[in-house]
Design a protein around this motif. Structure first.
Motif, PDB file in Angstrom:
ATOM      1  N   ARG A  93      25.203  24.514   7.758  1.00 54.46           N
ATOM      2  CA  ARG A  93      24.846  25.493   8.780  1.00 54.46           C
ATOM      3  C   ARG A  93      23.705  25.010   9.666  1.00 54.46           C
ATOM      4  O   ARG A  93      23.587  25.425  10.805  1.00 54.46           O
ATOM      5  N   ARG A  96      25.773  22.671  12.077  1.00 54.19           N
ATOM      6  CA  ARG A  96      26.638  23.444  12.983  1.00 54.19           C
ATOM      7  C   ARG A  96      25.830  24.110  14.090  1.00 54.19           C
ATOM      8  O   ARG A  96      24.849  24.777  13.819  1.00 54.19           O
ATOM      9  N   PHE A 104      35.658  26.039  22.500  1.00 56.38           N
ATOM     10  CA  PHE A 104      37.026  26.332  22.091  1.00 56.38           C
ATOM     11  C   PHE A 104      37.963  26.476  23.288  1.00 56.38           C
ATOM     12  O   PHE A 104      37.546  26.554  24.429  1.00 56.38           O
ATOM     13  N   ASN A 112      32.077  37.134  21.760  1.00 56.11           N
ATOM     14  CA  ASN A 112      32.167  38.464  21.164  1.00 56.11           C
ATOM     15  C   ASN A 112      32.019  39.528  22.260  1.00 56.11           C
ATOM     16  O   ASN A 112      31.020  39.540  22.977  1.00 56.11           O
ATOM     17  N   LEU A 127      18.379  30.939  15.688  1.00 56.28           N
ATOM     18  CA  LEU A 127      18.806  30.485  14.369  1.00 56.28           C
ATOM     19  C   LEU A 127      18.275  29.090  14.061  1.00 56.28           C
ATOM     20  O   LEU A 127      17.841  28.801  12.957  1.00 56.28           O
TER      21      LEU A 127
ATOM     22  N   GLU B 230      35.304  32.366  14.733  1.00 54.86           N
ATOM     23  CA  GLU B 230      35.145  30.945  14.453  1.00 54.86           C
ATOM     24  C   GLU B 230      33.990  30.376  15.278  1.00 54.86           C
ATOM     25  O   GLU B 230      33.203  29.564  14.789  1.00 54.86           O
ATOM     26  N   ALA B 231      33.888  30.854  16.524  1.00 54.10           N
ATOM     27  CA  ALA B 231      32.792  30.393  17.378  1.00 54.10           C
ATOM     28  C   ALA B 231      31.444  30.787  16.773  1.00 54.10           C
ATOM     29  O   ALA B 231      30.488  30.014  16.818  1.00 54.10           O
ATOM     30  N   ARG B 233      30.827  31.223  13.575  1.00 57.43           N
ATOM     31  CA  ARG B 233      30.593  30.328  12.438  1.00 57.43           C
ATOM     32  C   ARG B 233      30.145  28.954  12.930  1.00 57.43           C
ATOM     33  O   ARG B 233      29.273  28.334  12.337  1.00 57.43           O
ATOM     34  N   ALA B 234      30.765  28.501  14.031  1.00 61.08           N
ATOM     35  CA  ALA B 234      30.449  27.178  14.561  1.00 61.08           C
ATOM     36  C   ALA B 234      29.009  27.104  15.059  1.00 61.08           C
ATOM     37  O   ALA B 234      28.450  26.035  15.213  1.00 61.08           O
ATOM     38  N   LYS B 235      28.416  28.280  15.336  1.00 63.31           N
ATOM     39  CA  LYS B 235      27.005  28.304  15.737  1.00 63.31           C
ATOM     40  C   LYS B 235      26.098  28.011  14.556  1.00 63.31           C
ATOM     41  O   LYS B 235      24.928  27.729  14.727  1.00 63.31           O
ATOM     42  N   GLY B 236      26.630  28.167  13.356  1.00 62.09           N
ATOM     43  CA  GLY B 236      25.807  27.951  12.164  1.00 62.09           C
ATOM     44  C   GLY B 236      25.325  29.241  11.540  1.00 62.09           C
ATOM     45  O   GLY B 236      24.440  29.229  10.692  1.00 62.09           O
ATOM     46  N   LEU B 237      25.911  30.372  11.965  1.00 60.24           N
ATOM     47  CA  LEU B 237      25.480  31.661  11.412  1.00 60.24           C
ATOM     48  C   LEU B 237      25.921  31.788   9.961  1.00 60.24           C
ATOM     49  O   LEU B 237      26.936  31.236   9.551  1.00 60.24           O
ATOM     50  N   ARG B 238      25.133  32.554   9.207  1.00 61.33           N
ATOM     51  CA  ARG B 238      25.522  32.874   7.836  1.00 61.33           C
ATOM     52  C   ARG B 238      26.797  33.693   7.847  1.00 61.33           C
ATOM     53  O   ARG B 238      26.994  34.528   8.721  1.00 61.33           O
ATOM     54  N   ILE B 241      26.316  37.393   8.268  1.00 58.10           N
ATOM     55  CA  ILE B 241      26.044  37.840   9.636  1.00 58.10           C
ATOM     56  C   ILE B 241      27.326  37.820  10.458  1.00 58.10           C
ATOM     57  O   ILE B 241      27.571  38.712  11.261  1.00 58.10           O
ATOM     58  N   LYS B 245      27.686  41.484  11.624  1.00 55.87           N
ATOM     59  CA  LYS B 245      27.237  41.634  13.003  1.00 55.87           C
ATOM     60  C   LYS B 245      28.379  41.383  13.988  1.00 55.87           C
ATOM     61  O   LYS B 245      28.484  42.055  15.006  1.00 55.87           O
ATOM     62  N   HIS B 246      29.229  40.403  13.691  1.00 56.04           N
ATOM     63  CA  HIS B 246      30.239  40.038  14.685  1.00 56.04           C
ATOM     64  C   HIS B 246      31.591  40.702  14.454  1.00 56.04           C
ATOM     65  O   HIS B 246      32.279  41.030  15.406  1.00 56.04           O
ATOM     66  N   ARG B 249      31.208  45.250  13.266  1.00 60.09           N
ATOM     67  CA  ARG B 249      30.744  46.001  14.429  1.00 60.09           C
ATOM     68  C   ARG B 249      31.919  46.380  15.351  1.00 60.09           C
ATOM     69  O   ARG B 249      31.955  47.455  15.933  1.00 60.09           O
TER      70      ARG B 249
END
Lengths: 337, 330
Positions: A93, A96, A104, A112, A127, B230-231, B233-238, B241, B245-246, B249
């Protein structure tokens, strides 16, 4: 040259109810800082799975890395073997979005819908970087300006549905760039866009790559995009690399019959003759031929092709091809080095 | 936003007017009326036919000899004074008196039920969706499938059985003990009420859970397939979250619009449960009024249900507009 990523003989298989799908079945390449690797192939050839394997984004219950290695070389510190890290752990993480970022194919669905563009960019910054909210916001506005979004101070508070497709892809790029990644993986970033927007986006990506000495993996089915941006190209077919060569060789002297077929089916302005499509279609995941996977569609097919899978034949310092037509040369497989 | 609410309230008022008019007419459509029902009852108990003059007199006293539309306007004329007519079924008691406490209890039960069923169904839905095709997912999905295909009243009887015979509670139906049934609110009555509450609340709450659980699970699975997850997750979020959050919600938004529909359903849909458990909600008098063509009582209950529906939808729309930026007020 500065190698940032080295993939060797990577195999990612999907284990589903109907059986095993060998989505990526022996992929090797290396990526240098500031350079662009193009991965080209038809849909279903495993190019997207390759990128998601590098990011470790695939669900471990479905997909397994059965062989191979992915070495990431950080700016400082020891190389990281990405196939060995916990796909939900802290180590991956931290990489990433921070050191390896991804954009993408579908800009319409990659953001989102219920958070503002600014919130989504700031999320990545907060982050990975130890900065205040105000600084993160300022950085978000900066990257939006960098990717050519007009009035970024106002746009930062807008929602994705208030952006056009091209603008959303710019925002996605801004998000990916917000932490200055060393590698950017672009998975068909322009497929869903108009050609005029496509040219702008590609130019933008290249300019940023140049400014930041960033390595780029451009995944596409579109050879025109490859010709535009890539330094080195790997051509994939059914999960395997059939040809790997510098971009000029791919276009001027394609070796593998599949590469030749792809080029012959490419429309070009000023080309008078008829397009020649590759005969047949990509076999389904369970109908993989025994020998060379391209044999059923190959115009030069020999008996040997149907029986034995061709290894990679080295044709030059940076080119090799997996085809029996080139058997006279010395045989070197990637597993050896 | 304000204009949005004002416009919605205005159109709600018109809808309400039409609903009361139509329901008033529809109740009177079948042959006979409340008087002929009452007369039949009297004749059955005394064994003698009532003289036609008496029946005519009754009709005239109650104003039933006038055209329906006049009766309707006479009825709604009393609304501003809190006069909703009277109920012949309840010995000419004013409708307002019969329904006042029941309406409060019904709303209370409905809202409490909603909180319980949502409070359980949403976490279970998230749990099942994030463990798709696991043993837990199959278990919960099967359970919800059973829950959704079993009629409410049967569930009520089963739960009642469990509550009384397995868990050994001394619950015997209702929301109050006999001595507090019609008493004014005191501390003792409140305490008695609180003692009675858990069992019916659990039955009502669990009954509505299955559907909400299934919607939540399906919504979340849909959202988790989206590119932006997926985007994220690709950011590195837990993962936590990413899920909350994504994905969650957005996955709850359809539930918010569902709540507008659920509010009146919780009231009308629980009529049978209310009869089984002897709950003092709007349900039992409503069904009695419909049977006897007691149109002031039935009409008022219908109107209250319509008001709930309109208020529920209004709240849902406002919350949704706040929760989903893609929805425009204009």
């Amino acid at each position: 040259m500065d190698t940032v990523l080295e993939v060797r003989n990577l195999k990612t298989y999907f284990y589903i109810e109907q059986g095993v799908i060998r989505a990526v079945d022996g992929v090797s390449f290396s990526l240098q800082a500031g350079k662009t690797l193009g991965i080209v192939g038809e849909s279903g050839c495993g190019k997207s799975v390759t990128s998601r394997t590098i990011m470790r984004l695939l669900s471990p219950t479905l997909a397994r890395i059965v062989a191979g290695s992915i070495k990431y070389y950080p700016a400082d510190g020891a190389p990281v073997e990405l196939t060995q890290v916990d796909p939900s752990g802290d180590q991956i993480r931290d990489i990433r979005g921070n050191e390896i970022a991804m954009i993408f194919q579908e800009p319409m669905t990659s953001l989102n819908p219920v958070y503002t563009i600014g919130q989504q960019i700031m999320e990545a910054i907060l982050l990975h970087q130890d900065v205040s909210k105000e600084r993160a916001r300022a950085r978000a506005i900066d990257v939006l300006r960098l990717v050519g979004i007009p009035l970024p101070e106002q746009r930062v508070d807008q929602y994705p549905h208030e952006f056009s497709g091209g603008m959303r892809q710019r925002a996605m790029i801004a998000m990916a760039l917000s932490c200055n990644p060393r590698i950017l993986i672009a998975d068909e970033p322009t497929t869903a866009l108009d050609v005029t927007i496509e040219a702008q986006i590609l130019e933008l990506i290249q300019q940023i790559q140049h400014d930041n000495n960033m390595a780029l993996i451009m995944i596409t089915h579109d050879l025109n995009v490859i010709g535009e941006v890539a330094d080195h190209v790997i051509v994939m077919y059914l999960g395997q690399v059939v040809e790997s060569a510098p971009v000029d060789d791919i276009f001027e002297n394609p070796k593998h019959p599949y590469t030749q077929g792809l080029l012959n089916s490419l429309p070009m302005i000023g080309r008078g003759d008829r397009l020649e499509p590759i005969i047949g279609s990509v076999p389904g995941p369970h109908e993989r031929p025994r020998g060379c996977s391209f044999a059923p569609r190959c115009p030069h097919v020999m008996d040997r092709c149907r029986a034995e899978m061709p290894p990679s034949f080295v044709l030059g310092p940076a080119s090799d091809v997996a085809c029996w037509l080139y058997d006279e040369t010395i045989e070197v497989s990637h597993d050896a080095n | 936003m304000t204009t949005f609410i004002i416009r919605r309230v205005f159109s709600a008022a018109i809808t309400l007017f039409l609903i009361t008019l139509i329901s008033f007419i529809v109740i009177q459509l079948p042959p006979g009326d409340v008087v002929s029902n009452w007369v039949r009852q009297q004749e059955a108990s005394t064994g003698q036919p009532l003289p036609p003059e008496t029946i005519e007199n009754l009709r005239r006293t109650y104003g039933f000899d006038e055209p329906i539309i006049i009766q309707y306007f006479k009825w709604i004329d009393g609304f501003p004074r809190g006069d909703f007519g009277f109920s012949i079924e309840y010995s000419n008691a004013p409708v307002a008196d019969i329904l006042a406490q029941r309406t409060g209890l019904t709303v209370f039960l409905g809202v409490a039920t909603l909180f319980i069923s949502w409070g359980l169904a949403i976490p279970f839905g998230i749990f099942a969706a994030t463990r798709k095709n696991s043993r837990w997912d199959y278990f919960l999905s099967t359970l919800s499938f059973i829950g959704i295909s079993t009629p409410d009243f049967l569930i009520a009887v089963i739960y009642l059985f469990i509550a009384v015979f397995v868990l050994k509670t001394d619950y015997a139906g209702g929301l109050f003990s006999q001595e507090f049934k019609d008493a004014p609110w005191t501390w003792e009555r409140l305490l008695d009420f609180a003692k009675h509450l858990p069992v019916p609340l659990a039955i009502l709450g669990l009954g509505g859970m299955a559907g909400t659980f299934r919607i939540m699970r399906a919504n979340l699975l849909d959202i988790l397939d989206q590119q932006f997850i997926e985007a994220a997750r690709a950011k590195g979020l837990r993962e936590r979250i990413v899920i909350y959050k994504h994905a969650t919600r957005i996955a709850v938004n359809p539930l918010i619009s569902r709540v507008g529909m659920q509010l009146p359903l919780l009231i009308s849909g629980t009529i049978i449960i209310s009869i089984v458990l002897d709950l003092p909600t709007l349900g039992p008098p409503f069904i009695r009024a419909l049977n006897r063509q007691d149109m002031f009582l039935a009409g008022t209950v219908l109107m209250i249900l319509a008001i709930f529906l309109l208020i529920g939808n209004l709240i849902a729309d406002i919350v949704l507009a706040w929760s989903d930026p893609r929805i425009q007020y204009e």
